[in-house]
Design a protein around this motif. Structure first.
Motif, short mmCIF file in Angstrom:
data_model
loop_
_atom_site.label_atom_id
_atom_site.label_comp_id
_atom_site.label_asym_id
_atom_site.label_seq_id
_atom_site.Cartn_x
_atom_site.Cartn_y
_atom_site.Cartn_z
N ALA A 1 63.48 12.95 -25.92
CA ALA A 1 62.25 13.82 -25.20
C ALA A 1 61.12 14.26 -26.16
O ALA A 1 59.94 14.57 -26.10
CB ALA A 1 62.52 14.96 -24.20
N GLN A 2 61.71 14.57 -27.38
CA GLN A 2 60.91 15.46 -28.38
C GLN A 2 60.89 14.90 -29.79
O GLN A 2 59.81 14.88 -30.53
CB GLN A 2 61.55 16.77 -28.73
CG GLN A 2 61.35 17.87 -27.38
CD GLN A 2 61.94 19.40 -27.61
OE1 GLN A 2 63.10 19.24 -27.55
NE2 GLN A 2 60.98 19.94 -28.08
N ILE A 3 61.73 14.27 -30.23
CA ILE A 3 61.84 13.65 -31.65
C ILE A 3 61.50 12.17 -31.54
O ILE A 3 60.47 11.78 -32.33
CB ILE A 3 63.26 13.63 -32.41
CG1 ILE A 3 63.90 15.35 -32.40
CG2 ILE A 3 63.02 13.21 -33.51
CD1 ILE A 3 65.17 15.58 -32.97
N VAL A 4 61.92 11.50 -30.85
CA VAL A 4 61.57 9.94 -30.73
C VAL A 4 59.94 9.91 -30.46
O VAL A 4 59.34 10.85 -29.56
CB VAL A 4 62.34 9.24 -29.78
CG1 VAL A 4 61.73 7.95 -29.39
CG2 VAL A 4 63.63 8.93 -30.10
N THR B 1 55.33 7.08 -25.64
CA THR B 1 55.57 5.64 -25.22
C THR B 1 57.23 5.61 -24.93
O THR B 1 57.42 4.77 -23.56
CB THR B 1 55.59 4.69 -26.41
OG1 THR B 1 54.24 4.77 -26.77
CG2 THR B 1 56.04 3.24 -25.98
N GLN B 2 58.19 6.04 -25.43
CA GLN B 2 59.38 5.93 -25.09
C GLN B 2 59.72 6.83 -23.80
O GLN B 2 60.59 6.33 -22.88
CB GLN B 2 60.35 6.49 -26.16
CG GLN B 2 60.10 5.79 -27.51
CD GLN B 2 60.73 4.41 -27.48
OE1 GLN B 2 61.67 4.26 -26.91
NE2 GLN B 2 60.32 3.58 -28.32
N LEU B 3 59.16 8.06 -23.49
CA LEU B 3 59.27 8.77 -22.31
C LEU B 3 58.79 7.78 -21.39
O LEU B 3 59.39 8.03 -20.14
CB LEU B 3 58.66 10.06 -22.55
CG LEU B 3 59.33 11.10 -23.16
CD1 LEU B 3 58.60 12.67 -23.41
CD2 LEU B 3 60.68 11.53 -22.54
N LEU B 4 57.73 7.26 -21.30
CA LEU B 4 56.83 6.56 -20.09
C LEU B 4 57.69 5.25 -19.77
O LEU B 4 58.15 5.19 -18.74
CB LEU B 4 55.68 6.10 -20.60
CG LEU B 4 54.45 7.22 -20.68
CD1 LEU B 4 52.94 6.69 -21.06
CD2 LEU B 4 54.48 8.01 -19.48
N GLU B 5 58.48 4.89 -20.91
CA GLU B 5 59.56 3.74 -20.51
C GLU B 5 60.66 4.07 -19.56
O GLU B 5 60.90 3.34 -18.89
CB GLU B 5 59.69 3.20 -21.96
CG GLU B 5 58.70 2.10 -22.34
CD GLU B 5 59.33 1.56 -23.84
OE1 GLU B 5 60.50 1.78 -23.98
OE2 GLU B 5 58.51 0.88 -24.33
N ARG C 1 55.42 18.73 -24.41
CA ARG C 1 55.58 17.05 -24.18
C ARG C 1 55.25 17.07 -22.56
O ARG C 1 54.88 15.96 -22.26
CB ARG C 1 57.08 16.76 -24.20
CG ARG C 1 57.81 17.12 -25.64
CD ARG C 1 56.73 15.92 -26.54
NE ARG C 1 57.55 14.74 -26.52
CZ ARG C 1 56.80 13.38 -26.56
NH1 ARG C 1 55.63 13.52 -26.97
NH2 ARG C 1 57.61 12.48 -26.39
N ARG C 2 55.67 18.04 -21.83
CA ARG C 2 54.97 17.82 -20.21
C ARG C 2 53.58 17.54 -20.42
O ARG C 2 53.33 16.62 -19.46
CB ARG C 2 55.46 19.16 -19.57
CG ARG C 2 55.26 19.21 -18.09
CD ARG C 2 56.19 20.17 -17.42
NE ARG C 2 55.76 21.67 -17.87
CZ ARG C 2 56.45 22.40 -18.31
NH1 ARG C 2 57.90 21.84 -18.72
NH2 ARG C 2 56.03 23.56 -18.84
N ILE C 3 52.83 18.29 -20.99
CA ILE C 3 51.29 17.95 -20.77
C ILE C 3 51.14 16.53 -21.51
O ILE C 3 50.08 15.95 -21.02
CB ILE C 3 50.70 19.23 -21.74
CG1 ILE C 3 50.94 20.55 -21.10
CG2 ILE C 3 49.16 18.86 -21.92
CD1 ILE C 3 50.52 21.85 -21.78
N GLU C 4 51.72 16.21 -22.60
CA GLU C 4 51.22 15.08 -23.39
C GLU C 4 51.78 13.80 -22.27
O GLU C 4 51.01 12.88 -22.27
CB GLU C 4 52.36 14.99 -24.51
CG GLU C 4 51.70 15.72 -25.74
CD GLU C 4 52.70 15.78 -26.95
OE1 GLU C 4 52.17 16.55 -28.10
OE2 GLU C 4 53.59 15.52 -26.37
N VAL C 5 52.79 14.20 -21.58
CA VAL C 5 53.16 12.93 -20.52
C VAL C 5 52.14 13.03 -19.42
O VAL C 5 51.60 11.76 -19.09
CB VAL C 5 54.50 13.24 -20.00
CG1 VAL C 5 54.79 12.26 -18.67
CG2 VAL C 5 55.73 13.08 -20.97
N ALA C 6 51.89 13.96 -18.98
CA ALA C 6 50.68 14.08 -17.96
C ALA C 6 49.39 13.60 -18.34
O ALA C 6 48.70 12.79 -17.52
CB ALA C 6 50.38 15.59 -17.61
#
Length: 426
Positions: A94-97, A174-178, A199-204
């Motif tokens: 969630a944070q490093i990759v 990218t990895q989180l969205l996958e 990370r929540r904001i970046e995904v949103a």
């Protein structure tokens, strides 16, 4: 044979079993302690998702074997408390990759001074049975005519992986969205809530409007407001347009009047008008609970056409359970409301029959001013999951579905479970 070296991406999704082969859950992330001095991070444990969707922490020392397709623990007794990230801990996936880093490896001169992305982390078990992050898999930007090459380097050769640098905004997702592909919006919302705020904001920001709207609708009210506040105003209005009108109205009702009006003004008038009408009603009334877009038909519609409308995959099961028949116009507020037809009745009738001939006219409609308690009794009395809302002049205004009733009946924090931050035995 148990592995002593493994990559984080290979662990994601693996089944976690107890010593007797009993299923516990699946791995969703790896918890590591990243330091500022480039020393190899120590692995603290695994984030394991139970069948109930709750995510718990399992210490890495509980792991006895990592094998292809499965991870085995030395005990079937684990803490059932929800995983809570502690200070100094980072989540590998969630944070490093997806972090942007630079590689200072003399054997890879082509990467000197070039930004590359972390795509995986290599873990290795020591003689003391501890696990460390020893390797980093990176991939550079694609060059014209060339495929992007993956390089695996020692952790000490990578700069940009301190807690401070990882926490900087603008990280790729990218990895989180996958991971979220194919998941239900409610499950994505649950995972989003467990991410650090950055990370929540970046995904949103990275999700498209339709997908983000579906996810936002599954968040608690205060978290909806918080997430919306981090979007550009124009983007926030676009997301509101993509939301169901009743959910958009609930969200706007949580905002100061001036902010809500500013967002409504930026929305397409065709989308904002039904939301404005909903905001005229108390949120705990039939008018505030209803959606203005149920399945609305004229009496001349055939059963075959009605069933085709019911098959719309965007409808919730509750809204698909009943169609409402009115005189034109069919946009709410409609012409005179005539009655309803349950899907079971549609399935029993010949396809060429008209819905106007099979109406249920005995079901009393709801009035928009009815309070939540009365709406709840209505559903219980008539064993319904969806009911019409009409005004004094018998115009259909919308429909209330049982899922909206439940959202307002349950406590505001029903998505949360009362748990302590302590990680102990259950």
């Amino acid at each position: 044979m148990a592995a002593t070296r493994v990559y984080v991406a290979r662990l994601a999704g693996l089944a976690v079993l107890g010593p007797d082969g009993e299923s516990i859950g699946r791995i969703r992330d790896v918890v590591v302690a990243v330091r500022s001095d480039r020393q190899q991070p120590r692995v603290h444990g695994l984030v394991v998702e139970l069948p109930t969707r709750r995510r718990i922490f399992v210490p890495i020392l509980r792991v006895t074997a990592i094998e292809p397709g499965v991870v085995t623990l030395n005990t079937g007794t684990v803490s059932l408390r929800r995983f809570t990230q502690r200070p100094g801990e980072m989540l590998a996936l969630a944070q490093i990759v997806d972090s942007v880093v630079r590689v200072e490896d003399p054997d890879l001169p082509d990467l000197a001074g070039v930004d590359v992305h972390v795509i995986d982390l290599g873990l290795e078990q020591t003689r003391s049975r501890d696990w460390l992050v020893t390797r980093v898999a990176v991939r550079g930007h694609r060059r014209l005519g060339r495929r992007r090459t993956v390089h695996v380097v020692d952790w000490s050769m990578v700069s940009g992986l301190t807690p401070y640098e990882i926490d900087r905004p603008g990280q790729d997702v990218t990895q989180l969205l996958e991971q979220f592909e194919g998941m239900r919006a409610a499950d994505v919302a649950l995972q989003l809530r467990e991410l650090p705020e950055k990370r929540r904001i970046e995904v949103a920001v990275a999700l498209d409007d339709e997908r983000l709207a579906d996810v936002v609708q599954e968040l608690p009210d205060d978290e909806q407001v918080e997430l919306l506040s981090h979007l550009e105003v124009r983007r926030a209005a676009d997301v509101l347009e993509a939301m169901d009108p009743d959910d958009a109205a609930d969200l706007l009702g949580e905002l100061p009047e001036g902010e809500a009006e500013s967002l409504l003004a930026l929305m397409d008038p065709q989308e904002s008008e039904p939301v404005r009408r909903l905001l005229e009603h108390s949120p705990y009334s039939a008018g505030g609970l209803m959606t203005p877009k149920p399945i609305i038909l004229t009496p001349a519609t055939t059963v075959a056409e009605a069933l085709a409308r019911v098959r719309n995959p965007d409808l919730t099961p509750a809204l698909a359970s009943m169609v409402f028949v009115v005189r034109p116009p069919t946009a709410t507020p409609t012409g005179r409301y005539l009655g309803s037809v349950h899907i079971q009745q549609l399935l029993r009738e010949p396809p060429a029959h008209l819905v106007g001939g099979i109406l249920d006219t005995d079901l009393s409609p709801l009035r928009p001013e009815l309070p939540l308690a009365a709406v709840t009794r209505y559903f219980a009395t008539y064993n319904l999951v969806c009911g019409p809302v009409v005004d004094e002049e018998n115009h259909l205004l919308g429909a209330v579905s049982v899922d909206d009733v439940l959202d307002h009946l349950l406590p505001e924090d029903w998505r949360d479970q009362v748990e302590t931050d302590e990680r102990g035995e259950a």
